[in-house]
Design a protein around this motif. Sequence first.
Motif, PDB file in Angstrom:
ATOM      1  N   GLU A 135     -10.832 -38.627  18.924  1.00  0.00           N
ATOM      2  CA  GLU A 135      -9.658 -39.394  19.333  1.00  0.00           C
ATOM      3  C   GLU A 135      -8.384 -38.704  18.866  1.00  0.00           C
ATOM      4  OE1 GLU A 135      -9.736 -43.478  18.396  1.00  0.00           O
ATOM      5  OE2 GLU A 135     -11.746 -43.827  19.212  1.00  0.00           O
ATOM      6  N   VAL A 136      -7.633 -38.169  19.818  1.00  0.00           N
ATOM      7  CA  VAL A 136      -6.362 -37.513  19.530  1.00  0.00           C
ATOM      8  C   VAL A 136      -5.331 -38.077  20.506  1.00  0.00           C
ATOM      9  CG1 VAL A 136      -5.090 -35.349  19.437  1.00  0.00           C
ATOM     10  CG2 VAL A 136      -7.492 -35.406  18.750  1.00  0.00           C
ATOM     11  N   THR A 137      -4.221 -38.502  19.978  1.00  0.00           N
ATOM     12  CA  THR A 137      -3.152 -39.020  20.836  1.00  0.00           C
ATOM     13  C   THR A 137      -1.960 -38.077  20.793  1.00  0.00           C
ATOM     14  OG1 THR A 137      -2.296 -40.357  19.009  1.00  0.00           O
ATOM     15  CG2 THR A 137      -3.866 -41.405  20.513  1.00  0.00           C
ATOM     16  N   SER A 138      -1.265 -37.987  21.892  1.00  0.00           N
ATOM     17  CA  SER A 138      -0.080 -37.136  21.961  1.00  0.00           C
ATOM     18  C   SER A 138       1.146 -37.932  21.533  1.00  0.00           C
ATOM     19  CB  SER A 138       0.112 -36.599  23.379  1.00  0.00           C
ATOM     20  OG  SER A 138       0.296 -37.669  24.293  1.00  0.00           O
ATOM     21  N   HIS A 139       2.200 -37.203  21.173  1.00  0.00           N
ATOM     22  CA  HIS A 139       3.479 -37.808  20.826  1.00  0.00           C
ATOM     23  C   HIS A 139       4.345 -37.818  22.082  1.00  0.00           C
ATOM     24  CE1 HIS A 139       7.483 -38.210  18.950  1.00  0.00           C
ATOM     25  NE2 HIS A 139       6.846 -38.765  17.941  1.00  0.00           N
ATOM     26  N   GLU A 140       5.224 -38.789  22.171  1.00  0.00           N
ATOM     27  CA  GLU A 140       6.021 -38.905  23.405  1.00  0.00           C
ATOM     28  C   GLU A 140       7.040 -37.800  23.572  1.00  0.00           C
ATOM     29  OE1 GLU A 140       9.190 -42.149  21.484  1.00  0.00           O
ATOM     30  OE2 GLU A 140       7.944 -42.695  23.199  1.00  0.00           O
ATOM     31  N   LEU A 197       0.366 -30.591  16.117  1.00  0.00           N
ATOM     32  CA  LEU A 197      -0.517 -29.522  15.687  1.00  0.00           C
ATOM     33  C   LEU A 197      -1.601 -30.144  14.822  1.00  0.00           C
ATOM     34  CD1 LEU A 197       0.280 -26.660  16.683  1.00  0.00           C
ATOM     35  CD2 LEU A 197       2.293 -28.104  16.368  1.00  0.00           C
ATOM     36  N   VAL A 198      -2.834 -30.131  15.331  1.00  0.00           N
ATOM     37  CA  VAL A 198      -3.927 -30.891  14.730  1.00  0.00           C
ATOM     38  C   VAL A 198      -4.994 -29.939  14.202  1.00  0.00           C
ATOM     39  CG1 VAL A 198      -5.686 -32.653  15.158  1.00  0.00           C
ATOM     40  CG2 VAL A 198      -3.482 -32.766  16.363  1.00  0.00           C
ATOM     41  N   PRO A 199      -5.332 -29.979  12.905  1.00  0.00           N
ATOM     42  CA  PRO A 199      -6.406 -29.120  12.383  1.00  0.00           C
ATOM     43  C   PRO A 199      -7.755 -29.484  13.007  1.00  0.00           C
ATOM     44  CG  PRO A 199      -5.045 -29.970  10.595  1.00  0.00           C
ATOM     45  CD  PRO A 199      -4.667 -30.732  11.826  1.00  0.00           C
ATOM     46  N   VAL A 200      -8.490 -28.480  13.484  1.00  0.00           N
ATOM     47  CA  VAL A 200      -9.773 -28.718  14.156  1.00  0.00           C
ATOM     48  C   VAL A 200     -10.813 -27.705  13.690  1.00  0.00           C
ATOM     49  CG1 VAL A 200      -8.774 -29.751  16.235  1.00  0.00           C
ATOM     50  CG2 VAL A 200      -9.074 -27.269  16.122  1.00  0.00           C
ATOM     51  N   ARG A 201     -12.064 -28.119  13.760  1.00  0.00           N
ATOM     52  CA  ARG A 201     -13.196 -27.209  13.628  1.00  0.00           C
ATOM     53  C   ARG A 201     -13.636 -26.819  15.036  1.00  0.00           C
ATOM     54  NH1 ARG A 201     -15.872 -27.979   8.429  1.00  0.00           N
ATOM     55  NH2 ARG A 201     -17.588 -26.691   9.190  1.00  0.00           N
ATOM     56  N   GLN A 211     -15.779 -26.208  22.058  1.00  0.00           N
ATOM     57  CA  GLN A 211     -15.338 -27.556  21.714  1.00  0.00           C
ATOM     58  C   GLN A 211     -14.663 -27.554  20.350  1.00  0.00           C
ATOM     59  OE1 GLN A 211     -17.727 -31.085  22.803  1.00  0.00           O
ATOM     60  NE2 GLN A 211     -17.802 -31.541  20.620  1.00  0.00           N
ATOM     61  N   ALA A 212     -13.552 -28.275  20.253  1.00  0.00           N
ATOM     62  CA  ALA A 212     -12.807 -28.397  19.009  1.00  0.00           C
ATOM     63  C   ALA A 212     -12.787 -29.857  18.581  1.00  0.00           C
ATOM     64  CB  ALA A 212     -11.381 -27.879  19.192  1.00  0.00           C
ATOM     65  N   SER A 213     -13.086 -30.078  17.287  1.00  0.00           N
ATOM     66  CA  SER A 213     -13.144 -31.441  16.773  1.00  0.00           C
ATOM     67  C   SER A 213     -12.143 -31.613  15.647  1.00  0.00           C
ATOM     68  CB  SER A 213     -14.551 -31.763  16.256  1.00  0.00           C
ATOM     69  OG  SER A 213     -15.516 -31.580  17.269  1.00  0.00           O
ATOM     70  N   PRO A 214     -11.259 -32.610  15.729  1.00  0.00           N
ATOM     71  CA  PRO A 214     -10.317 -32.859  14.636  1.00  0.00           C
ATOM     72  C   PRO A 214     -11.050 -33.136  13.336  1.00  0.00           C
ATOM     73  CG  PRO A 214      -9.701 -34.093  16.605  1.00  0.00           C
ATOM     74  CD  PRO A 214     -11.057 -33.535  16.865  1.00  0.00           C
ATOM     75  N   PRO A 238       3.469 -33.081  24.387  1.00  0.00           N
ATOM     76  CA  PRO A 238       3.791 -34.403  24.945  1.00  0.00           C
ATOM     77  C   PRO A 238       3.166 -34.554  26.333  1.00  0.00           C
ATOM     78  CG  PRO A 238       5.758 -33.351  24.053  1.00  0.00           C
ATOM     79  CD  PRO A 238       4.677 -32.307  24.052  1.00  0.00           C
ATOM     80  N   GLY A 239       2.619 -35.745  26.601  1.00  0.00           N
ATOM     81  CA  GLY A 239       2.001 -35.965  27.894  1.00  0.00           C
ATOM     82  C   GLY A 239       0.643 -35.322  28.054  1.00  0.00           C
ATOM     83  N   TRP A 240       0.024 -34.941  26.959  1.00  0.00           N
ATOM     84  CA  TRP A 240      -1.300 -34.299  27.011  1.00  0.00           C
ATOM     85  C   TRP A 240      -2.278 -35.171  27.783  1.00  0.00           C
ATOM     86  CZ3 TRP A 240      -5.774 -35.511  23.693  1.00  0.00           C
ATOM     87  CH2 TRP A 240      -6.804 -34.562  23.793  1.00  0.00           C
ATOM     88  N   ASP A 241      -3.141 -34.525  28.605  1.00  0.00           N
ATOM     89  CA  ASP A 241      -4.011 -35.279  29.490  1.00  0.00           C
ATOM     90  C   ASP A 241      -5.343 -35.656  28.861  1.00  0.00           C
ATOM     91  OD1 ASP A 241      -5.428 -32.926  29.400  1.00  0.00           O
ATOM     92  OD2 ASP A 241      -5.123 -32.387  31.512  1.00  0.00           O
ATOM     93  N   GLY A 242      -5.555 -35.291  27.604  1.00  0.00           N
ATOM     94  CA  GLY A 242      -6.776 -35.709  26.921  1.00  0.00           C
ATOM     95  C   GLY A 242      -7.997 -34.872  27.227  1.00  0.00           C
ATOM     96  N   ALA A 243      -7.850 -33.673  27.762  1.00  0.00           N
ATOM     97  CA  ALA A 243      -9.001 -32.825  28.088  1.00  0.00           C
ATOM     98  C   ALA A 243      -9.006 -31.593  27.190  1.00  0.00           C
ATOM     99  CB  ALA A 243      -8.969 -32.445  29.561  1.00  0.00           C
ATOM    100  N   THR A 244      -8.679 -30.438  27.748  1.00  0.00           N
ATOM    101  CA  THR A 244      -8.667 -29.211  26.957  1.00  0.00           C
ATOM    102  C   THR A 244      -7.331 -29.057  26.231  1.00  0.00           C
ATOM    103  OG1 THR A 244      -7.865 -27.902  28.822  1.00  0.00           O
ATOM    104  CG2 THR A 244     -10.254 -28.080  28.544  1.00  0.00           C
ATOM    105  N   ALA A 245      -7.359 -28.221  25.192  1.00  0.00           N
ATOM    106  CA  ALA A 245      -6.141 -27.945  24.428  1.00  0.00           C
ATOM    107  C   ALA A 245      -6.143 -26.485  24.015  1.00  0.00           C
ATOM    108  CB  ALA A 245      -6.063 -28.838  23.191  1.00  0.00           C
ATOM    109  N   HIS A 246      -4.953 -25.929  23.859  1.00  0.00           N
ATOM    110  CA  HIS A 246      -4.835 -24.586  23.318  1.00  0.00           C
ATOM    111  C   HIS A 246      -5.055 -24.632  21.806  1.00  0.00           C
ATOM    112  CE1 HIS A 246      -2.563 -23.635  27.126  1.00  0.00           C
ATOM    113  NE2 HIS A 246      -3.437 -22.643  27.047  1.00  0.00           N
TER     114      HIS A 246
END
Length: 383
Positions: A319-324, A329-333, A338-341, A364-372
Amino acid sequence: MTLDWSAARHLPHSAVAPLPVVTVPTHDALGATLAAPLTARLAHPPHDTAAMDGYAVTGEAPWQIVDRVLAGEVPRAPLRQGHAVEIATGAMVPEGTESVLPYEQATRSGDVVKGAVTSGRHVRRAGSEVPDGTELVPAGARITPTVLALAASAGHDALAVHRRPRVAAIVTGDELVHEGVPQPGRIRDAIGPMLPGLLTWMGAELTGVEHVPDTGDALRRALEVDADVVVTTGASSVGVGDQLPRVLTELSAELLVNGVACRPGHPQLLARLGGRYVAGLPGNPLAALVATMTLVEPLVSALAARPLTPLTEAVLAGEVTSHERMTRLVPVRVEADQASPVGRDRPGMIWGAAVADALAVVPPGWDGATAHLLPLPPRGTSG
């Protein structure tokens, strides 16, 4: 003016010219960038050598053993038909050698040896792996321990490189202590111990870490250090104790970045002061890490004549939410694609980043799928 995260990261890399080219001893070149292609100054192998312990032979069996050659020795004479020379792996074989008969395939009786051989077997011919003059590593590559080994094996005693950026670190904060358990109202400094490893990983040469009090005069004196980049911590915001913006204004510095639209790490700045750059990091550890990766890492890469570190991409699980308005910048393994917070990612908490592989970039406005993903220094393999 506050920049969005991507623009802030690209700005120092595009606005800064590489440092001059210098020639340094090979053993001092670790972490620098090759300014010219690394080429072979000699063939490899430099002469015909044995690939196995055994007997250098020519012609048909049986062979009379007439000599022995160990690694580093030069054969005394060419090899004649019907003769054999006992040989060590890596040793120079005599002129005229057709094959090497390994011990395991040989039958020896006194000074006579027999066995089945294939012509050319177990002999590494001169230049068969690397001809003289071959380009081994292109210009622009970072010099790693294995590149150093290659350079030495190719005959290089010195290398032309872009000078490594010299970076000085200034840690501010009257509330900081540097050893033991803090008393009430004080906290341990976490950023000072983090910066040397980060800067070395980036390829910079750390000139030192100085701890200064929260006064404008102390900060102004510290900024006079001889370095290409000065990294300051804990004085970059607009609070009563944040002296860096005022001091830079008084010194007529050119402000390149003044705030980045990201969380954590918003109060970061970058300025040009005379012939050096000043990067201001927030005082919270995770925020300081984000700012270092946002501004300092691209700055060091540009000075060292290296490209901007590319971002990878992965499915962001959990569960990751974007800011408006701001990039998170979220630390992930990272495992496979696949990246997990990892959690524990408040600005003042470095725990999550310590067990993370990367920072996931959540715009902002992240679609909840892939991330850089922005890679962090490699962590330990356990846990």
